[in-house]
Scaffold this active site. Structure first.
Site, mmCIF file in Angstrom:
data_model
loop_
_atom_site.group_PDB
_atom_site.id
_atom_site.type_symbol
_atom_site.label_atom_id
_atom_site.label_comp_id
_atom_site.label_asym_id
_atom_site.label_seq_id
_atom_site.Cartn_x
_atom_site.Cartn_y
_atom_site.Cartn_z
ATOM 1 N N HIS A 61 1.635 -12.331 4.560
ATOM 2 C CA HIS A 61 1.476 -10.876 4.508
ATOM 3 C C HIS A 61 2.750 -10.162 4.992
ATOM 4 C CE1 HIS A 61 -2.022 -8.093 3.843
ATOM 5 N NE2 HIS A 61 -1.116 -7.228 4.239
ATOM 6 N N ALA A 110 0.822 -1.212 0.000
ATOM 7 C CA ALA A 110 0.000 0.000 0.000
ATOM 8 C C ALA A 110 0.861 1.270 0.000
ATOM 9 C CB ALA A 110 -0.901 -0.010 1.232
HETATM 10 C C1 LIG Z 1 4.268 -1.751 3.762
HETATM 11 C C2 LIG Z 1 3.522 -2.965 3.298
HETATM 12 C C3 LIG Z 1 2.232 -2.819 2.794
HETATM 13 C C4 LIG Z 1 1.526 -3.931 2.344
HETATM 14 N N1 LIG Z 1 0.293 -3.750 1.787
HETATM 15 C C5 LIG Z 1 -0.372 -4.825 1.304
HETATM 16 C C6 LIG Z 1 -1.622 -4.657 0.666
HETATM 17 O O1 LIG Z 1 -2.122 -3.551 0.505
HETATM 18 N N2 LIG Z 1 -2.244 -5.778 0.202
HETATM 19 C C7 LIG Z 1 -1.704 -7.025 0.331
HETATM 20 O O2 LIG Z 1 -2.288 -8.012 -0.097
HETATM 21 N N3 LIG Z 1 -0.497 -7.199 0.914
HETATM 22 C C8 LIG Z 1 0.170 -6.145 1.394
HETATM 23 N N4 LIG Z 1 1.402 -6.325 1.963
HETATM 24 C C9 LIG Z 1 2.015 -7.665 1.961
HETATM 25 C C10 LIG Z 1 2.822 -7.891 0.683
HETATM 26 O O3 LIG Z 1 1.988 -8.081 -0.420
HETATM 27 C C11 LIG Z 1 3.702 -9.151 0.768
HETATM 28 O O4 LIG Z 1 2.911 -10.237 1.180
HETATM 29 C C12 LIG Z 1 4.903 -9.006 1.690
HETATM 30 O O5 LIG Z 1 5.415 -7.701 1.695
HETATM 31 C C13 LIG Z 1 5.998 -9.974 1.255
HETATM 32 O O6 LIG Z 1 7.030 -10.009 2.163
HETATM 33 P P1 LIG Z 1 8.422 -9.176 2.024
HETATM 34 O O7 LIG Z 1 8.069 -7.764 2.361
HETATM 35 O O8 LIG Z 1 9.256 -9.845 3.061
HETATM 36 O O9 LIG Z 1 8.929 -9.353 0.619
HETATM 37 C C14 LIG Z 1 2.112 -5.219 2.432
HETATM 38 C C15 LIG Z 1 3.406 -5.360 2.938
HETATM 39 C C16 LIG Z 1 4.116 -4.251 3.364
HETATM 40 C C17 LIG Z 1 5.520 -4.431 3.871
#
Ligand SMILES: Cc1cc2nc3c(=O)[nH]c(=O)nc-3n(C[C@H](O)[C@H](O)[C@H](O)COP(=O)(O)O)c2cc1C
Length: 356
Positions: free
Chosen positions: A245, A82
């Site tokens: 997530h 996001a």
């Molecule tokens: C700052 C942030 C915002 C995120 N926002 C969303 C989102 O809006 N929708 C969603 O499905 N996952 C969201 N995620 C999860 C990511 O899609 C993903 O699963 C995760 O970042 C993967 O792990 P990594 O950061 O270790 O690569 C978010 C993760 C972070 C770090």
């Protein structure tokens, strides 16, 4: 080379940190307390060791793959995260342009601070551009996001299942920069966003409802067990993202790389693609995930760090580095195409199990 020039994905985080307000940095970095899963997502890749094969011609390496019909140049795409405008003023547009120039794909978050149509316009028409939704409290918002995604050529709907309820302490103290807004929730302040997006009543029948209102293929994000993977198969889905997530919701789950095999096993023989995200930071992490059955992986935080560091160019650099590391890892383990990356390339190191 200046010392501050990043050479691996880990290098981007301190550089980003230096350029972000502390609260914003914490919002991007953090996991659910006490962050056991956050640490484990990255660390768990070490439990798997490589069994490289030698003396194979690896002079030409083909990293191309296809994700539900869209070709990408290498099997590493951008996870939905996001509010990219908090990392850089160009926000999701910078990310989309970098992704396009690298020939890979991205999933646009429902929490985007750039309109769905503008991200589509900045992306390649035949590229891998997918849209993400939760089953928000107000299903009219779900419908609206899906309509816009369909009208603007998004190819797949990613439905995130693992945050029916969530806690975001930082949101209560954060504000979007002047002129920026959550495009799908234009009247919602960050402080109220959790109450608008959470919905603790949804069930599997709501996946059937989604299927009844869209013809887009559905990918479920957040599945961590064989049981849920088997249940998912009953609901006409095209793919699963094994994800926790980024360790931001339930702390104490398995690291995603540890959950991957169980999900792959549960859907064996079914026509669904399996992807993974969480803690992927190096080319060898990607190799291990593919060997264990993922079609491709997604990266979340490293993209944010690249964006904060240097906008579009920073995201491009992140993608280039991990692509090149992956290419090198393929070569050093005797793989010249993705079909050479088979389960016998990895072994679970028994010494780590002994420590638990
Ligand atoms: C700052 C942030 C915002 C995120 N926002 C969303 C989102 O809006 N929708 C969603 O499905 N996952 C969201 N995620 C999860 C990511 O899609 C993903 O699963 C995760 O970042 C993967 O792990 P990594 O950061 O270790 O690569 C978010 C993760 C972070 C770090």
């Amino acid at each position: 080379m200046a010392l501050s020039e990043p050479v691996c994905l880990k290098d981007f985080e301190p550089l980003a940190r230096a350029s972000l307000p502390q609260l914003t940095y914490e919002y991007f970095r953090g996991g659910s307390y006490p962050e056991q899963t956050l640490k484990d997502n990255e660390w768990a890749f070490q439990r798997y060791r490589l069994r490289p094969r030698l003396l194979r011609d690896v002079s030409k390496r083909d990293m191309r793959t296809n994700m539900l019909g869209q070709d990408i140049a290498f099997p590493i795409a951008v996870a939905p995260t996001a509010m990219h405008c908090l990392a850089h003023n160009d926000g999701e547009l910078a990310t989309a342009k970098a992704v396009k120039s690298m020939g890979t794909g991205m999933v646009l978050s429902a929490g985007s601070t750039t309109p769905i149509e503008d991200v589509a316009a900045a992306s390649s028409p035949n590229g891998m551009l997918w849209a993400q939704v939760h089953l928000f409290r107000d299903f009219n918002t779900v419908r609206m996001v899906i309509r816009k995604a369909e009208e603007n050529g998004y190819k797949v709907l990613v439905v995130t299942l693992d945050c029916q309820v969530s806690r975001r302490e930082t949101w209560k103290r954060m504000k979007l920069p002047p002129g920026k807004r959550l495009c799908n929730f234009p009247d919602t302040d960050l402080a109220n966003l959790v109450s608008v997006t959470s919905n603790d009543k949804v069930t599997w029948k709501d996946i059937d409802w989604l299927n009844s209102i869209t013809s887009l293929p559905i990918v479920l994000k957040g599945i961590l067990t064989g049981e849920d993977a088997r249940e998912a198969l009953k609901h006409n889905i095209a793919g699963i993202i094994v994800s926790n997530h980024g360790a931001r919701n339930l702390d104490g789950t398995l690291a995603t790389i540890d959950a991957l095999s169980e999900v792959v096993e549960a859907v064996r023989g079914a026509n669904v693609e399996i992807y993974l995200d969480g803690g992927v930071r190096t080319g060898t992490d990607v190799l291990k995930a593919l060997a264990l059955g993922a079609t491709a992986v997604f990266i979340g935080r490293p993209v944010i760090w690249g964006l904060a560091y240097d906008g579009e160019e920073g995201v491009r650099k992140v993608l280039e580095i991990i692509r090149d590391e992956f290419s090198l890892a393929m070569a050093l383990s005797g793989c010249s195409s993705l079909s050479d990356i088979t389960p016998d390339l990895v072994v679970r190191d028994p010494r780590y199990d002994a420590k638990l």
